[in-house]
Structures are given as C-alpha cells and as structure tokens.
Design a protein around this motif. Structure first.
Motif, PDB file in Angstrom:
ATOM      1  N   MET A   4       0.942  -1.141  -0.054  1.00 38.57           N
ATOM      2  CA  MET A   4      -0.317   0.086   0.178  1.00 38.57           C
ATOM      3  C   MET A   4       1.093   1.408  -0.043  1.00 38.57           C
ATOM      4  N   ASP A   5       1.928   1.168   0.916  1.00 35.07           N
ATOM      5  CA  ASP A   5       2.854   2.385   0.832  1.00 35.07           C
ATOM      6  C   ASP A   5       3.504   2.784  -0.354  1.00 35.07           C
ATOM      7  N   GLN A   6       3.975   1.639  -1.142  1.00 34.57           N
ATOM      8  CA  GLN A   6       4.352   1.769  -2.513  1.00 34.57           C
ATOM      9  C   GLN A   6       3.443   2.326  -3.609  1.00 34.57           C
ATOM     10  N   GLN A   7       2.078   1.894  -3.355  1.00 38.96           N
ATOM     11  CA  GLN A   7       1.071   2.377  -4.132  1.00 38.96           C
ATOM     12  C   GLN A   7       0.845   4.018  -3.911  1.00 38.96           C
ATOM     13  N   ASN A   8       0.794   4.498  -2.736  1.00 38.54           N
ATOM     14  CA  ASN A   8       0.863   5.859  -2.439  1.00 38.54           C
ATOM     15  C   ASN A   8       1.886   6.630  -2.910  1.00 38.54           C
ATOM     16  N   THR A   9       3.104   6.027  -2.794  1.00 39.74           N
ATOM     17  CA  THR A   9       4.302   6.780  -3.255  1.00 39.74           C
ATOM     18  C   THR A   9       4.207   6.939  -4.926  1.00 39.74           C
ATOM     19  N   ASP A  10       3.839   5.885  -5.556  1.00 39.50           N
ATOM     20  CA  ASP A  10       3.714   5.823  -6.970  1.00 39.50           C
ATOM     21  C   ASP A  10       2.612   6.800  -7.328  1.00 39.50           C
TER      22      ASP A  10
ATOM     23  N   VAL B 241       3.331   1.072 -13.758  1.00 33.17           N
ATOM     24  CA  VAL B 241       1.657   1.504 -13.752  1.00 33.17           C
ATOM     25  C   VAL B 241       0.849   0.233 -14.055  1.00 33.17           C
ATOM     26  N   PRO B 242      -0.325  -0.095 -13.318  1.00 34.57           N
ATOM     27  CA  PRO B 242      -1.310  -1.073 -13.512  1.00 34.57           C
ATOM     28  C   PRO B 242      -2.005  -1.118 -14.744  1.00 34.57           C
ATOM     29  N   ILE B 243      -2.141  -2.090 -15.601  1.00 34.62           N
ATOM     30  CA  ILE B 243      -2.975  -2.075 -16.745  1.00 34.62           C
ATOM     31  C   ILE B 243      -3.850  -3.228 -16.784  1.00 34.62           C
ATOM     32  N   ALA B 244      -5.159  -2.979 -17.221  1.00 30.61           N
ATOM     33  CA  ALA B 244      -6.234  -3.849 -17.292  1.00 30.61           C
ATOM     34  C   ALA B 244      -5.876  -5.089 -18.473  1.00 30.61           C
ATOM     35  N   ASP B 245      -6.257  -6.283 -18.136  1.00 33.02           N
ATOM     36  CA  ASP B 245      -6.152  -7.191 -19.079  1.00 33.02           C
ATOM     37  C   ASP B 245      -6.783  -6.948 -20.630  1.00 33.02           C
TER      38      ASP B 245
END
Length: 321
Positions: A1-7, A223-227
């Motif tokens: 979660m910390d990584q997500q907030n940082t990103d 960056v997350p990407i949908a299938d």
C-alpha cells in the motif's frame, strides 16, 4: 500500500513536471506539440525515436532544447558516407608513455542526435544500433557501459534518397517511435520568424535531472494496466500480420509484412506513459490508439497493391484502428 501511495505521488509529480517541461520547450520551439509529447514519452519509456522530416524544421534545435531542459549531456553526430564505427564509439590510442588509452566517442552522452542516419553505411549504423539495444559498447574486447538515461534520436530526410543506406526492417524495429515532422502551421511559422529574426535569446530553465528521469522510467513500468487493454494492444498488432489467424482484411489486402511482438510491448508501455501525462493512473484503449501510428508505421510493410493505389502506411493503420 505504501508503494502504491508513493507511486500516485510520483505520478502527480511526473504530470506536473511534464507540463513545466513543455512550457520551457515552447519558449524556443514553437508549435510541434505532438512531436514534443512523443519525444518525451519515448524518453520516459526508455525508448529511442526516429524523426522523419524535410530539412529546416528545427529537428536539431528541438532535441538540443529538450536536453537543456532536462540537464542531460548532449552530442550531435552528423552521419556521412565515410563515417566509421570508431568515430561514434571511440578508439584506443597510444599515449606518450606508450600505453593504450581509450578515447571515448560522442556516443558517451545522455542524449544523442544521430543526424541523417541513412547517410552512413550499414557497418556504422549497426555500431549505433548495438549501443541503443545493449546500453553499452565493446571496443578492443573491453566492455564500456553507457550512462543512463541514454536516448537516441535519429533523423532522416524523406526527400533526398540518392546515395543513402536505408535502415533494414530489423534495425528500424529498435526504434520505439517513427515520428513524422510536418511543416509548421501558418501562425506558428509567423511566430517562428519573429522569434528567430530578433535580437532576443530565450533561455530554457532546467526542469528535470537524470535521476528523476530514471525514477519516472521505473514508474511507467509499474503502472497497472487492465487485461482487456493489453489484449487490445496485442490483437491490434496481430491484425497487421497478413495471412495469419488474427489478420484483418485490410492487412491481407494491403500489407506484405506485419509488426512483431516488440510493437505490442511498446504499445503497452507508451499507453501507460500517455495515461500518466494525461493525469490518469492507468491506461485505457484510447491511450493505446493515441500512440499506435508512430509505433506501427515503421514495423509494417505495404505490398505492391497498396503502393499502386496510393494507400499510405498511415491509411492502413487508420483502417485497423
């Protein structure tokens, strides 16, 4: 979660820095907003670009301005028929104590402008393209890493093709983008003429450092990407391959050769970066479509029918989209 907030914070900072960067560049380079966006996208994606345009459209000025705004070392290499690989990479020389010493060539910079890359023989082109792929050079059996970020912008003149050595398809594939540079719009050209014929000089402020660019390059990959967006990118590339299962009617009718897997990888990477530059945290199908032309146009080959009917590569990509 910390990584997500940082990103998320880093993504907001990238968006802010991108707008500051374009504002600085626009002080010197008037118009060409789409070209600037694609060049910055390829830098943030760790890609290289091929810029195709007639002489006098400020290609050198553009890349020099970007280098100044991001505080990176810049070298321009003018490609000529007699240029040797050692003129780019460097060579070993004997010093006064009779010891061999490596003198670095112009490739040892963060941003390289390879001017008129099709004017030099394949042996010299290959030396540059190896450095682009491996981020290192080997001279006399010794391996020398290149400092990151490392970015090559190669230019080609589309008019004068006599005495040139066109890049083969396998080497063109090393470039992330093939960017077409058009003549400026009327009002932009008026502003260019006013700017360049006065005594005023415009200084570009430094916006980014090399370390920040490297951090943004890692961010783009996280960056997350949908299938469904990945599947759309892959199916778009499959549509370009004539006489295969996923081929479109357009490809079967007008294409000799389609794009390889590297096109799918670059479509996804560039879509991620395009989303960040638009203030989004994940790309959608529109982001893939926004970068499709410059990624596909040098990876597909028209057949004789397309050439005879005046169907351009861009026409084919528009039909596929």
């Amino acid at each position: 979660m910390d990584q997500q907030n940082t990103d998320i914070k880093l993504a907001d900072k990238l968006n802010e820095d991108y707008h500051n960067l374009t504002n600085e560049i626009s002080k010197v380079v008037i118009g060409q907003e789409d070209v600037v966006r694609l060049l910055l996208t390829s830098i943030f994606c760790q890609g290289h670009s091929l810029l195709v345009g007639v002489p006098g459209l400020a290609k050198t000025l553009l890349i020099h301005t970007i280098a100044s705004a991001v505080n990176l070392s810049f070298n321009r290499i003018q490609f000529t028929p007699d240029l040797m690989p050692s003129d780019i990479l460097g060579a070993e020389t004997i010093d006064k104590d009779r010891n061999f010493r490596f003198i670095k060539g112009p490739i040892f910079a963060n941003i390289i402008l390879a001017d008129e890359i099709n004017r030099t023989p394949p042996k010299t082109q290959a030396a540059l393209l190896e450095a682009m792929q491996e981020y290192s050079v080997t001279v006399a059996g010794v391996h020398y890493p290149l400092e990151r970020p490392f970015y090559v912008l190669a230019t080609q003149n589309p008019i004068e093709q006599e005495g040139t050595y066109p890049l083969p398809e396998a080497q063109l594939d090393r470039f992330m983008f093939n960017i077409q540079l058009d003549y400026p719009a009327y009002q932009s050209e008026v502003d260019i003429v006013k700017n360049t014929t006065s005594d005023k000089s415009h200084r570009v402020q430094e916006v980014l450092s090399g370390e920040q660019i490297v951090a943004y390059q890692h961010l783009v990959r996280r960056v997350p990407i949908a299938d469904n967006v990945v599947e759309y990118a892959v199916s778009l590339v499959h549509k370009t391959r004539p006489n295969t299962n996923g081929a479109s009617e357009t490809a079967n009718e007008f294409l000799e050769w389609g794009a390889g897997p590297r096109a799918s990888q670059y479509l996804v990477l560039a879509a991620k970066c395009n989303a960040l530059l638009n203030g989004k945290y994940s790309p959608d199908i529109e982001d893939v479509q926004a970068v499709a032309k410059p990624i596909l146009r040098h990876r597909i080959v028209r057949n004789f029918k397309a050439e005879a009917e005046g169907i351009t590569i861009d026409n084919v990509i528009e039909k596929l989209l």
